[in-house]
Design a protein around this motif. Structure first.
Motif, PDB file in Angstrom:
ATOM      1  N   ASN A 180       0.819  -1.211   0.000  1.00 40.88           N
ATOM      2  CA  ASN A 180       0.000   0.000   0.000  1.00 40.88           C
ATOM      3  C   ASN A 180       0.851   1.259   0.000  1.00 40.88           C
ATOM      4  N   THR A 181       1.942   1.241   0.771  1.00 43.93           N
ATOM      5  CA  THR A 181       2.842   2.403   0.810  1.00 43.93           C
ATOM      6  C   THR A 181       3.452   2.656  -0.566  1.00 43.93           C
ATOM      7  N   LEU A 182       3.949   1.604  -1.186  1.00 47.70           N
ATOM      8  CA  LEU A 182       4.569   1.752  -2.508  1.00 47.70           C
ATOM      9  C   LEU A 182       3.557   2.211  -3.547  1.00 47.70           C
ATOM     10  N   LYS A 183       2.337   1.739  -3.436  1.00 40.72           N
ATOM     11  CA  LYS A 183       1.300   2.150  -4.387  1.00 40.72           C
ATOM     12  C   LYS A 183       1.050   3.656  -4.300  1.00 40.72           C
ATOM     13  N   ILE A 184       0.976   4.189  -3.077  1.00 40.74           N
ATOM     14  CA  ILE A 184       0.759   5.630  -2.911  1.00 40.74           C
ATOM     15  C   ILE A 184       1.929   6.418  -3.501  1.00 40.74           C
ATOM     16  N   LEU A 185       3.152   5.972  -3.217  1.00 44.52           N
ATOM     17  CA  LEU A 185       4.332   6.672  -3.729  1.00 44.52           C
ATOM     18  C   LEU A 185       4.335   6.694  -5.258  1.00 44.52           C
ATOM     19  N   LEU A 186       4.042   5.557  -5.866  1.00 48.85           N
ATOM     20  CA  LEU A 186       4.032   5.487  -7.329  1.00 48.85           C
ATOM     21  C   LEU A 186       2.901   6.325  -7.910  1.00 48.85           C
ATOM     22  N   ASP A 187       1.748   6.278  -7.265  1.00 50.72           N
ATOM     23  CA  ASP A 187       0.617   7.080  -7.745  1.00 50.72           C
ATOM     24  C   ASP A 187       0.919   8.572  -7.706  1.00 50.72           C
ATOM     25  N   ARG A 188       1.769   8.996  -6.756  1.00 48.75           N
ATOM     26  CA  ARG A 188       2.106  10.424  -6.613  1.00 48.75           C
ATOM     27  C   ARG A 188       3.332  10.823  -7.441  1.00 48.75           C
ATOM     28  N   GLY A 189       3.855   9.903  -8.240  1.00 48.84           N
ATOM     29  CA  GLY A 189       4.982  10.249  -9.099  1.00 48.84           C
ATOM     30  C   GLY A 189       6.343  10.182  -8.428  1.00 48.84           C
ATOM     31  N   ILE A 190       6.392   9.633  -7.210  1.00 47.52           N
ATOM     32  CA  ILE A 190       7.657   9.506  -6.480  1.00 47.52           C
ATOM     33  C   ILE A 190       8.450   8.317  -7.040  1.00 47.52           C
ATOM     34  N   VAL A 191       9.773   8.358  -6.908  1.00 51.04           N
ATOM     35  CA  VAL A 191      10.632   7.243  -7.291  1.00 51.04           C
ATOM     36  C   VAL A 191      11.067   6.504  -6.020  1.00 51.04           C
ATOM     37  N   PRO A 192      10.408   5.403  -5.663  1.00 56.29           N
ATOM     38  CA  PRO A 192      10.834   4.652  -4.472  1.00 56.29           C
ATOM     39  C   PRO A 192      12.159   3.935  -4.742  1.00 56.29           C
ATOM     40  N   ILE A 193      13.035   3.979  -3.752  1.00 59.40           N
ATOM     41  CA  ILE A 193      14.323   3.281  -3.849  1.00 59.40           C
ATOM     42  C   ILE A 193      14.376   2.277  -2.709  1.00 59.40           C
ATOM     43  N   VAL A 194      14.346   1.003  -3.062  1.00 57.55           N
ATOM     44  CA  VAL A 194      14.249  -0.083  -2.094  1.00 57.55           C
ATOM     45  C   VAL A 194      15.609  -0.741  -1.904  1.00 57.55           C
ATOM     46  N   ASN A 195      15.921  -1.074  -0.674  1.00 57.20           N
ATOM     47  CA  ASN A 195      17.125  -1.851  -0.382  1.00 57.20           C
ATOM     48  C   ASN A 195      16.842  -2.697   0.852  1.00 57.20           C
ATOM     49  N   GLU A 196      17.592  -3.761   1.009  1.00 60.25           N
ATOM     50  CA  GLU A 196      17.472  -4.552   2.231  1.00 60.25           C
ATOM     51  C   GLU A 196      18.052  -3.759   3.395  1.00 60.25           C
ATOM     52  N   ASN A 197      17.446  -3.902   4.554  1.00 53.97           N
ATOM     53  CA  ASN A 197      17.919  -3.192   5.737  1.00 53.97           C
ATOM     54  C   ASN A 197      19.130  -3.932   6.308  1.00 53.97           C
ATOM     55  N   ASP A 198      20.273  -3.716   5.674  1.00 55.64           N
ATOM     56  CA  ASP A 198      21.486  -4.465   6.007  1.00 55.64           C
ATOM     57  C   ASP A 198      21.993  -4.206   7.417  1.00 55.64           C
ATOM     58  N   THR A 199      21.625  -3.080   8.013  1.00 60.82           N
ATOM     59  CA  THR A 199      22.190  -2.731   9.311  1.00 60.82           C
ATOM     60  C   THR A 199      21.660  -3.604  10.435  1.00 60.82           C
ATOM     61  N   VAL A 200      20.500  -4.235  10.240  1.00 64.67           N
ATOM     62  CA  VAL A 200      19.913  -5.027  11.324  1.00 64.67           C
ATOM     63  C   VAL A 200      19.652  -6.481  10.939  1.00 64.67           C
ATOM     64  N   THR A 201      19.763  -6.812   9.665  1.00 66.88           N
ATOM     65  CA  THR A 201      19.389  -8.147   9.211  1.00 66.88           C
ATOM     66  C   THR A 201      20.506  -9.144   9.444  1.00 66.88           C
ATOM     67  N   ILE A 202      20.168 -10.277  10.064  1.00 64.91           N
ATOM     68  CA  ILE A 202      21.152 -11.342  10.247  1.00 64.91           C
ATOM     69  C   ILE A 202      21.081 -12.286   9.053  1.00 64.91           C
ATOM     70  N   ASP A 203      22.160 -13.050   8.852  1.00 64.26           N
ATOM     71  CA  ASP A 203      22.302 -13.838   7.633  1.00 64.26           C
ATOM     72  C   ASP A 203      21.114 -14.744   7.354  1.00 64.26           C
ATOM     73  N   ARG A 204      20.593 -15.402   8.377  1.00 67.20           N
ATOM     74  CA  ARG A 204      19.532 -16.381   8.130  1.00 67.20           C
ATOM     75  C   ARG A 204      18.209 -15.728   7.743  1.00 67.20           C
ATOM     76  N   LEU A 205      18.097 -14.414   7.933  1.00 69.50           N
ATOM     77  CA  LEU A 205      16.873 -13.717   7.556  1.00 69.50           C
ATOM     78  C   LEU A 205      17.075 -12.808   6.348  1.00 69.50           C
ATOM     79  N   LYS A 206      18.224 -12.905   5.693  1.00 71.58           N
ATOM     80  CA  LYS A 206      18.487 -12.058   4.539  1.00 71.58           C
ATOM     81  C   LYS A 206      17.831 -12.622   3.286  1.00 71.58           C
ATOM     82  N   PHE A 207      17.554 -11.740   2.343  1.00 71.86           N
ATOM     83  CA  PHE A 207      17.067 -12.191   1.047  1.00 71.86           C
ATOM     84  C   PHE A 207      18.165 -12.962   0.325  1.00 71.86           C
TER      85      PHE A 207
END
Length: 373
Positions: free
Chosen positions: A119-146
């Motif tokens: 829903n958040t991404l849909k609003i951003l795209l609808d408003r013409g924003i460019v969302p930039i997505v990345n994994e939250n590397d600062t808190v993610t441990i290896d077994r929960l990483k993409f």
């Protein structure tokens, strides 16, 4: 525009860094300019961008890119802000606003958080924003990483109903063998099915065998094809590549799902790729036939074994007597309830057991889903 697309572009670290491993503002600026060109044509664009560690490790006091997890996470915590500052600066110079979305695998595995992100991404795209997505590397441990941003980009493409995924790489497409060792290797310009031969040629994750470390990309394209999303793989740094990829004229490999591939809806995408099954329910042949035909019925006397502890509403793997995976389902009974009811005459109706059916993932992609997915 009648042919306006929603496009996800995956940008790896090699597409943004210099020979010394630091962020190249020249490369980043050129990518932004190509994205702006798409925006000017009316397309909606979402970036899945690596580069946080590369942007931050020098500020951390490291001479070379760190290898220790704690140092990489610390570098990412510095670099993520610097990376977004650079993106924001270049996009604003063209009149566009960029936003930051940091995400973890657990955000996808929890259905409510998954829908909130959508829903958040849909609003951003609808408003013409460019969302930039990345994994939250600062808190993610290896077994929960993409594991990599190839996987993340495919999941994001499904999340936002993208009409194309573009993965920029250090190789100009998928080959029928490793072009580094075989000068006769042939570029596959159009792929409509991920065959076992293609998977075998891709090698294993992290290996030097295969077509340039292609395993994670193949897994990503299996997801997009199952979801009915066309994708493209091409070499970063080629001027105009992104625009050409959208127009269908770029050098690289196009992954175009055929009509036979079907298209998983959002519910089934979440079940198949993000849910994290919590148990195994082994069923007999009669139940297997009914499930594959998508009748949605499962009688307790057809349940042969229950493995794992799960609550009602959990996603489980359904297997036959030979251990072959039939599909994934959201089950309406806990493991304890199912074990108690195993010898009684009851059934789970279509609303209570959502199975990935034979027209979607089961037959087309030969479950089980790859572990890296």
């Amino acid at each position: 525009m009648t042919n306006k697309k929603r496009i996800v572009i995956k940008i790896g670290s090699s597409s943004l860094t210099s020979l010394h491993g630091e962020i190249s503002r020249r490369k980043l600026k050129r990518i932004v300019e190509e994205v702006v060109e798409l925006k000017e044509e009316g397309h909606e664009v979402l970036l899945v961008s690596s580069g946080a560690v590369a942007a931050g490790y020098r500020k951390l006091g490291c001479i070379e890119r760190p290898t220790a997890l704690t140092e990489k996470q610390a570098a990412a915590s510095i670099g993520q802000g610097l990376l977004m500052e650079a993106y924001s600066e270049y996009f604003l110079s063209h009149g566009y606003v960029a936003s930051q979305i940091l995400i973890t695998r657990s955000d996808f595995s929890d259905e409510k958080r998954y829908m909130n992100a959508r829903n958040t991404l849909k609003i951003l795209l609808d408003r013409g924003i460019v969302p930039i997505v990345n994994e939250n590397d600062t808190v993610t441990i290896d077994r929960l990483k993409f594991g990599d941003n190839d996987t993340l980009s495919a999941k994001v493409a499904g999340l936002v109903d993208a009409e194309q995924l573009i993965i920029l790489s250090d190789i100009d497409g998928l080959y029928d063998s490793d072009p580094r060792g075989n000068p006769e290797a042939r570029l596959l310009s159009n792929v409509q099915e991920i065959t076992q031969e293609i998977e075998d040629s891709a090698g294993e994750p992290g290996s030097d065998v295969g077509t340039g470390g292609m395993k994670s990309k193949i897994d990503a394209f299996k997801m997009t094809m199952a979801s009915g999303i066309p994708a493209f793989l091409g070499k970063s740094g080629v001027r105009g590549l992104i625009k050409d990829a959208v127009d269908g004229t770029a050098k690289g490999t196009y992954f175009n799902p055929s009509a036979d591939n079907g298209s998983l809806d959002h519910r089934k995408q979440w079940i198949a790729f993000n849910s994290g099954p919590e148990g195994i329910v082994t069923v007999n042949e009669k139940a297997k036939s009914a499930i594959v035909e998508n009748s949605g019925e499962l009688h307790a006397q057809h349940v042969l074994n229950v493995s794992g502890k799960f609550k009602n509403g959990a996603v489980v793997r359904l297997k036959d007597l030979d251990g072959e995976e039939i599909g994934l389902g959201i089950i309406n009974y806990s493991s304890d309830q199912l074990s108690r009811l195993q010898n009684t005459d009851f059934q789970i109706d279509e609303d209570e057991l959502a199975v990935v059916d034979s027209e979607g993932l089961v037959c087309r992609l030969d479950l089980p889903i790859p572990a890296s997915v």
